[in-house]
Design a protein around this motif. Sequence first.
Motif, PDB file in Angstrom:
ATOM      1  N   ASP A  71       1.006  -1.181   0.211  1.00  0.00           N
ATOM      2  CA  ASP A  71      -0.053   0.109   0.390  1.00  0.00           C
ATOM      3  C   ASP A  71       0.155   0.965   0.463  1.00  0.00           C
ATOM      4  OD1 ASP A  71      -2.690   1.256  -0.239  1.00  0.00           O
ATOM      5  OD2 ASP A  71      -2.600   1.429   2.425  1.00  0.00           O
ATOM      6  N   ARG A  72       2.108   1.534   0.635  1.00  0.00           N
ATOM      7  CA  ARG A  72       2.862   2.727   1.141  1.00  0.00           C
ATOM      8  C   ARG A  72       3.931   2.992   0.452  1.00  0.00           C
ATOM      9  NH1 ARG A  72       1.703   3.534   7.784  1.00  0.00           N
ATOM     10  NH2 ARG A  72      -0.508   2.730   7.319  1.00  0.00           N
ATOM     11  N   GLY A  73       4.171   1.403   0.294  1.00  0.00           N
ATOM     12  CA  GLY A  73       5.657   1.257  -0.104  1.00  0.00           C
ATOM     13  C   GLY A  73       7.041   0.999   0.843  1.00  0.00           C
ATOM     14  N   VAL A  74       7.211  -0.223  -0.049  1.00  0.00           N
ATOM     15  CA  VAL A  74       9.159  -0.772   1.294  1.00  0.00           C
ATOM     16  C   VAL A  74       9.667   0.849   1.942  1.00  0.00           C
ATOM     17  CG1 VAL A  74      10.813  -1.646   1.605  1.00  0.00           C
ATOM     18  CG2 VAL A  74       9.641  -2.407   0.449  1.00  0.00           C
ATOM     19  N   ALA A  75       9.884   1.611   1.122  1.00  0.00           N
ATOM     20  CA  ALA A  75      10.720   3.165   1.405  1.00  0.00           C
ATOM     21  C   ALA A  75      10.140   2.996   2.782  1.00  0.00           C
ATOM     22  CB  ALA A  75      10.801   3.959   0.696  1.00  0.00           C
ATOM     23  N   ASN A  76       8.712   3.494   2.902  1.00  0.00           N
ATOM     24  CA  ASN A  76       7.659   4.772   3.728  1.00  0.00           C
ATOM     25  C   ASN A  76       7.625   3.750   5.020  1.00  0.00           C
ATOM     26  OD1 ASN A  76       8.667   6.602   2.056  1.00  0.00           O
ATOM     27  ND2 ASN A  76       6.904   5.579   0.985  1.00  0.00           N
ATOM     28  N   VAL A  77       7.663   2.123   5.196  1.00  0.00           N
ATOM     29  CA  VAL A  77       6.998   1.569   6.614  1.00  0.00           C
ATOM     30  C   VAL A  77       7.937   0.325   6.795  1.00  0.00           C
ATOM     31  CG1 VAL A  77       5.699  -0.692   6.667  1.00  0.00           C
ATOM     32  CG2 VAL A  77       5.409   0.924   4.323  1.00  0.00           C
ATOM     33  N   SER A  78       7.867   0.779   8.360  1.00  0.00           N
ATOM     34  CA  SER A  78       8.983   0.447   9.699  1.00  0.00           C
ATOM     35  C   SER A  78       8.241  -0.691  10.559  1.00  0.00           C
ATOM     36  CB  SER A  78       9.636   1.272  10.230  1.00  0.00           C
ATOM     37  OG  SER A  78       8.588   1.928  11.240  1.00  0.00           O
ATOM     38  N   ASN A  79       9.186  -1.397  11.241  1.00  0.00           N
ATOM     39  CA  ASN A  79       8.373  -2.299  12.087  1.00  0.00           C
ATOM     40  C   ASN A  79       7.870  -1.514  12.695  1.00  0.00           C
ATOM     41  OD1 ASN A  79       9.932  -4.611  10.250  1.00  0.00           O
ATOM     42  ND2 ASN A  79      11.155  -5.092  12.138  1.00  0.00           N
ATOM     43  N   GLY A  80       8.130  -0.257  12.880  1.00  0.00           N
ATOM     44  CA  GLY A  80       6.467   0.608  13.940  1.00  0.00           C
ATOM     45  C   GLY A  80       5.626   0.664  13.779  1.00  0.00           C
ATOM     46  N   HIS A  81       5.737   1.053  12.204  1.00  0.00           N
ATOM     47  CA  HIS A  81       4.648   1.213  11.572  1.00  0.00           C
ATOM     48  C   HIS A  81       3.512   0.133  11.851  1.00  0.00           C
ATOM     49  CE1 HIS A  81       6.861   4.326   9.077  1.00  0.00           C
ATOM     50  NE2 HIS A  81       5.949   5.404  10.266  1.00  0.00           N
ATOM     51  N   ILE A  82       4.481  -0.877  11.609  1.00  0.00           N
ATOM     52  CA  ILE A  82       3.895  -2.187  11.284  1.00  0.00           C
ATOM     53  C   ILE A  82       2.217  -2.844  12.871  1.00  0.00           C
ATOM     54  CG2 ILE A  82       3.937  -4.942  10.966  1.00  0.00           C
ATOM     55  CD1 ILE A  82       6.582  -3.966   8.704  1.00  0.00           C
TER      56      ILE A  82
ATOM     57  N   TYR B  91       1.817  -9.634  -3.975  1.00  0.00           N
ATOM     58  CA  TYR B  91       3.198  -9.228  -3.377  1.00  0.00           C
ATOM     59  C   TYR B  91       3.948  -8.236  -4.375  1.00  0.00           C
ATOM     60  CZ  TYR B  91       3.630 -13.419  -1.009  1.00  0.00           C
ATOM     61  OH  TYR B  91       3.168 -14.785  -0.244  1.00  0.00           O
ATOM     62  N   CYS B  92       3.060  -7.233  -4.749  1.00  0.00           N
ATOM     63  CA  CYS B  92       3.264  -6.354  -6.087  1.00  0.00           C
ATOM     64  C   CYS B  92       4.553  -5.213  -5.369  1.00  0.00           C
ATOM     65  CB  CYS B  92       1.957  -5.447  -6.610  1.00  0.00           C
ATOM     66  SG  CYS B  92       1.394  -4.183  -4.857  1.00  0.00           S
ATOM     67  N   PHE B  93       4.211  -5.357  -4.125  1.00  0.00           N
ATOM     68  CA  PHE B  93       5.806  -4.335  -3.901  1.00  0.00           C
ATOM     69  C   PHE B  93       7.264  -5.096  -4.346  1.00  0.00           C
ATOM     70  CE2 PHE B  93       6.340  -7.721  -0.407  1.00  0.00           C
ATOM     71  CZ  PHE B  93       7.659  -7.427  -0.030  1.00  0.00           C
ATOM     72  N   ILE B  94       7.120  -6.471  -4.194  1.00  0.00           N
ATOM     73  CA  ILE B  94       8.841  -6.627  -4.591  1.00  0.00           C
ATOM     74  C   ILE B  94       8.684  -6.353  -5.988  1.00  0.00           C
ATOM     75  CG2 ILE B  94      10.271  -9.271  -5.897  1.00  0.00           C
ATOM     76  CD1 ILE B  94       7.996 -10.600  -3.465  1.00  0.00           C
ATOM     77  N   PHE B  95       7.796  -6.342  -6.926  1.00  0.00           N
ATOM     78  CA  PHE B  95       8.463  -6.114  -8.379  1.00  0.00           C
ATOM     79  C   PHE B  95       8.270  -4.252  -8.462  1.00  0.00           C
ATOM     80  CE2 PHE B  95       6.302  -9.844  -8.788  1.00  0.00           C
ATOM     81  CZ  PHE B  95       6.311 -10.568  -9.399  1.00  0.00           C
ATOM     82  N   ARG B  96       7.308  -3.478  -8.459  1.00  0.00           N
ATOM     83  CA  ARG B  96       7.054  -1.774  -7.538  1.00  0.00           C
ATOM     84  C   ARG B  96       8.271  -1.790  -6.933  1.00  0.00           C
ATOM     85  NH1 ARG B  96       2.821  -0.770  -4.044  1.00  0.00           N
ATOM     86  NH2 ARG B  96       4.522  -0.892  -2.256  1.00  0.00           N
ATOM     87  N   ASP B  97       8.640  -1.711  -5.984  1.00  0.00           N
ATOM     88  CA  ASP B  97       9.879  -1.756  -5.250  1.00  0.00           C
ATOM     89  C   ASP B  97      11.283  -2.288  -5.432  1.00  0.00           C
ATOM     90  OD1 ASP B  97       8.292   0.072  -4.447  1.00  0.00           O
ATOM     91  OD2 ASP B  97       7.904  -0.659  -2.124  1.00  0.00           O
ATOM     92  N   THR B  98      11.158  -3.103  -6.916  1.00  0.00           N
ATOM     93  CA  THR B  98      12.340  -3.963  -6.514  1.00  0.00           C
ATOM     94  C   THR B  98      14.094  -2.770  -6.471  1.00  0.00           C
ATOM     95  OG1 THR B  98      11.619  -4.661  -8.707  1.00  0.00           O
ATOM     96  CG2 THR B  98      13.752  -5.141  -8.014  1.00  0.00           C
ATOM     97  N   ASP B  99      14.044  -1.763  -7.298  1.00  0.00           N
ATOM     98  CA  ASP B  99      14.548  -1.301  -7.480  1.00  0.00           C
ATOM     99  C   ASP B  99      15.472  -0.748  -5.692  1.00  0.00           C
ATOM    100  OD1 ASP B  99      15.384  -1.096  -9.783  1.00  0.00           O
ATOM    101  OD2 ASP B  99      15.395   1.802  -9.394  1.00  0.00           O
ATOM    102  N   PHE B 100      14.279  -0.298  -5.091  1.00  0.00           N
ATOM    103  CA  PHE B 100      14.807   0.497  -3.495  1.00  0.00           C
ATOM    104  C   PHE B 100      15.534  -1.020  -2.892  1.00  0.00           C
ATOM    105  CE2 PHE B 100      13.442   0.109   0.914  1.00  0.00           C
ATOM    106  CZ  PHE B 100      13.524   1.576   1.582  1.00  0.00           C
TER     107      PHE B 100
END
Lengths: 207, 207
Positions: B17-28, B92-101
């Motif tokens: 939903d938010r992108g790997v870059a914007n989610v910490s374990n704290g958020h989870i 698992y769309c984050f894997i395909f969308r956030d590959t670079d990150f």
Amino acid sequence: MKTRDRILLAGLLLYNDRGVANVSNGHIADEMEISPGNLHYHFKNKRQLIEELVKNFETEISLLLNAESNQVTSIEDLWFILHIAFELQEKYCFIFRDTDFLLEKFPEFEKAVKKIAAELCRAAERLCISLRASGAIVVNDTDAQSLATQVLLTYTQWLNFRRFYNGDIDKGYIALGAFQVLALFKAFASQDTKMFLDMLSDTYHCE
Amino acid sequence: MKTRDRILLAGLLLYNDRGVANVSNGHIADEMEISPGNLHYHFKNKRQLIEELVKNFETEISLLLNAESNQVTSIEDLWFILHIAFELQEKYCFIFRDTDFLLEKFPEFEKAVKKIAAELCRAAERLCISLRASGAIVVNDTDAQSLATQVLLTYTQWLNFRRFYNGDIDKGYIALGAFQVLALFKAFASQDTKMFLDMLSDTYHCE
């Protein structure tokens, strides 16, 4: 070269090399050995600098596509235009690689990216129509539309694909990209066109 | 559901939903209304959590591809497997969308991404071979290789392409993606196969 142009060039090289996310205007000033104030005089912020670079890409690709895409009457012509288009993509690779970051941080770029996408889409359609009119390919309207979409997808995502596939950008990815787009036309190619494509296949192996 | 599995699910949804870059374990932990210490007990850091999700995708896609890709003998079979594969990609769309990150922040993921890419590549090749063996398509070895590369590119980059093209992910992009991959086979299709594809073309317009 004027300072303004030098800043644009330095910015472009750094964005391409390190990624837009990792380059501030301060880094660019450092790299150029000018004061942050001098840079600030020309570009008030990162967005302004990127905006101008995106506009430059748009101008350069439009010039190429408008001049050439109507006159592509053979696969050799297509091969030529594809090479130039992929070279332009390499020159401005940050736009294709960092699209997500750009759209997230600067939502105002959506309009510019959509404009580029629409321009490329029209060019891909013109290419197909022009090649069909010259007899280089034989294709009905539905398949031509599907082919144009595939050309657009392959051109815009080739760089991301090679990164996904190889973990990094490999040398020669531009020529491979041009070849991969070209190969899309093979299924619809006339006999002469097929011969030329087979010859190229021996040179490039897209693995 | 065990806490560990609930964490994985919550992480997956937030990354998507938010992108790997914007989610910490704290958020989870916040989202799940559990203490950070509880989360930490199961996953010491962000990398561990992502690693497990990537492994889960790899397991699910491998199961699908190994079970199905050898048995695809018609375009209807292909249509089915493509839909499931695109649904897995959406999950698992984050894997395909956030590959670079992912590759930049956690270089250790390169191995996992390459493994997935290689798995998908082999499956694309098997699909082509299996469809050729059954007579659904007629294609020589060189063109089959090129077709497999194009299938792989379209599958892995479809999400990025729709974002580039539309500025956002549009509804129905999964069905459009499956259709776009399917259309690649049309040029090599036998007469029966062509009829089925023409029927689908009337349903999906890939613009």
